[in-house]
Design a protein around this motif. Structure first.
Motif, PDB file in Angstrom:
ATOM      1  N   SER A   3       0.814  -1.217   0.000  1.00 52.75           N
ATOM      2  CA  SER A   3       0.000   0.000   0.000  1.00 52.75           C
ATOM      3  C   SER A   3       0.846   1.264   0.000  1.00 52.75           C
ATOM      4  CB  SER A   3      -0.923   0.003   1.230  1.00 52.75           C
ATOM      5  OG  SER A   3      -0.141  -0.080   2.422  1.00 52.75           O
ATOM      6  N   CYS A   4       2.151   1.098   0.128  1.00 49.18           N
ATOM      7  CA  CYS A   4       3.072   2.230   0.055  1.00 49.18           C
ATOM      8  C   CYS A   4       4.049   1.973  -1.081  1.00 49.18           C
ATOM      9  CB  CYS A   4       3.811   2.414   1.382  1.00 49.18           C
ATOM     10  SG  CYS A   4       4.685   0.923   1.932  1.00 49.18           S
ATOM     11  N   SER A  31       7.659   1.397  -2.276  1.00 54.16           N
ATOM     12  CA  SER A  31       9.029   1.073  -1.887  1.00 54.16           C
ATOM     13  C   SER A  31       9.974   1.672  -2.925  1.00 54.16           C
ATOM     14  CB  SER A  31       9.217  -0.438  -1.784  1.00 54.16           C
ATOM     15  OG  SER A  31       8.794  -1.073  -2.978  1.00 54.16           O
ATOM     16  N   THR A  52       3.280   7.904  -0.974  1.00 55.63           N
ATOM     17  CA  THR A  52       3.396   7.459   0.411  1.00 55.63           C
ATOM     18  C   THR A  52       4.557   6.478   0.481  1.00 55.63           C
ATOM     19  OG1 THR A  52       1.007   7.650   0.733  1.00 55.63           O
ATOM     20  CG2 THR A  52       2.236   6.352   2.344  1.00 55.63           C
ATOM     21  N   PRO A  53       5.728   6.926   0.908  1.00 55.48           N
ATOM     22  CA  PRO A  53       6.896   6.030   0.924  1.00 55.48           C
ATOM     23  C   PRO A  53       6.804   5.003   2.040  1.00 55.48           C
ATOM     24  CG  PRO A  53       7.474   8.167   1.849  1.00 55.48           C
ATOM     25  CD  PRO A  53       6.061   8.289   1.357  1.00 55.48           C
ATOM     26  N   CYS A  54       7.336   3.820   1.771  1.00 52.69           N
ATOM     27  CA  CYS A  54       7.280   2.753   2.774  1.00 52.69           C
ATOM     28  C   CYS A  54       8.231   3.014   3.933  1.00 52.69           C
ATOM     29  CB  CYS A  54       7.636   1.414   2.131  1.00 52.69           C
ATOM     30  SG  CYS A  54       6.416   0.834   0.928  1.00 52.69           S
ATOM     31  N   SER A  77      -0.347   4.056  -7.530  1.00 57.80           N
ATOM     32  CA  SER A  77      -0.508   2.640  -7.880  1.00 57.80           C
ATOM     33  C   SER A  77      -0.103   2.370  -9.329  1.00 57.80           C
ATOM     34  CB  SER A  77      -1.949   2.192  -7.644  1.00 57.80           C
ATOM     35  OG  SER A  77      -2.849   2.953  -8.425  1.00 57.80           O
ATOM     36  N   GLN A 136       3.648   2.272  -9.254  1.00 57.14           N
ATOM     37  CA  GLN A 136       4.098   1.056  -8.582  1.00 57.14           C
ATOM     38  C   GLN A 136       3.939  -0.162  -9.486  1.00 57.14           C
ATOM     39  OE1 GLN A 136       1.740  -0.554  -5.272  1.00 57.14           O
ATOM     40  NE2 GLN A 136       3.614  -0.573  -4.040  1.00 57.14           N
TER      41      GLN A 136
END
Length: 299
Positions: free
Chosen positions: A100-101, A103, A149-151, A199, A202
């Motif tokens: 959800s974040c 990487s 949103t970074p992990c 998303s 990603q």
């Protein structure tokens, strides 16, 4: 007499045994290797530890923690897939994970790392985009900047505002209009600038990059025969060209003749012939015969 015949028979059997061993070694086939999800590692690839005669050393892969890895310049990437029909290998940054974040990739990969006739070639024009990950001091109200949103973010992290910006095949520093610091520059495929989300980015990072290894066919099918190799990355094919090889040979021969005779003399007598073709070569050969005739008369 019987001893002599027995000796001849023994020598014949031993000779046959040696021939059988040589034939077995010459016909030895290299079995495909496997590591993790990659189950058919075969020519031109080899897995580190395979017999020395199997695969091309330039295409050696390694198996680490049951994951197939490939060295690209100074970095190792996961191998997600190998397509032998199209001569492509798909690689993924080992820092990218699904969640959800976002990487962050471990490496900053740019198009300039790859060369047209290197071991691997990255796509063709119009098929790649550049994505920049950045940390900003304050919020950015620009639709082209993708909120991230970074992990690795924490409540006390100074990376309060993280964004991604997707551009064309290349991006300039001037494209970054706000007071942001670039943390990663990466290249993606099939991701065009527009209304994108985290998303979307990603998903493209998880798909990785599709690289061509058609250059091995150039080496094995054309260059070993002294032919010039034409590569069509769109159709995943190569074609050996005799005409281009001859043209290159004559062009190099022309420049050699000009060098041996002296460029100034060549230009003075025949002008500058820039085509580098048969006409220029004929003129050069004619000049050689003239000089040889003068030399023989003077002896």
């Amino acid at each position: 007499m019987m001893f002599r015949e027995a000796k001849l028979v023994a020598l014949a059997v031993f000779h046959t045994f040696l021939l059988a061993i040589c034939a077995a070694n010459g016909n030895q086939t290299c079995r495909p290797s496997s590591c993790g999800d990659i189950q058919n590692i075969s020519y031109p690839f080899r897995l580190k530890g395979d017999p020395s005669g199997c695969g091309d050393p330039d295409y050696e892969l390694v198996c680490e923690n049951n994951r197939t890895m490939v060295n690209l310049t100074l970095w190792k990437y996961y191998v997600a897939d190998i397509n032998y029909d199209h001569a492509t290998i798909r690689v993924v940054d080992p820092g990218v994970e699904k969640g959800s974040c976002l990487s962050s990739p471990l490496y900053s990969l740019t198009r300039e790392i790859f060369y047209y006739y290197g071991t691997y070639y990255l796509g063709w024009k119009g098929m790649t985009s550049t994505a920049v990950l950045m940390n900003c001091d304050q919020p950015v109200s620009d639709g082209s900047y993708i909120p991230i949103t970074p992990c690795n973010a924490t409540s006390s992290s100074s990376q309060a505002y993280v964004y991604a910006l997707v551009g064309g095949e290349s991006m300039e520093v001037g494209d970054i209009k706000y007071s942001c610091t670039i943390s990663r520059t990466i290249i993606t495929q099939f991701l065009k600038p527009g209304n994108l989300s985290m998303s979307d980015l990603q998903e493209m990072l998880l798909l990785g990059l599709e690289l061509s290894f058609l250059s091995f066919r150039c080496k094995s099918e054309c260059e070993v025969k002294g032919l010039v190799c034409d590569v069509n990355y769109g159709s995943h094919t190569v074609q050996c060209s005799l005409w281009k090889s001859l043209k290159s040979f004559f062009s190099n021969l022309l420049y050699t003749i000009r060098y041996l005779l002296g460029v100034d003399c060549f230009i003075q007598n025949f002008g500058y012939l820039s085509d580098g073709g048969i006409t220029a070569l004929a003129v050069g050969v004619n000049l050689i015969f003239q000089l040889m005739g003068k030399a023989s008369k003077s002896q």
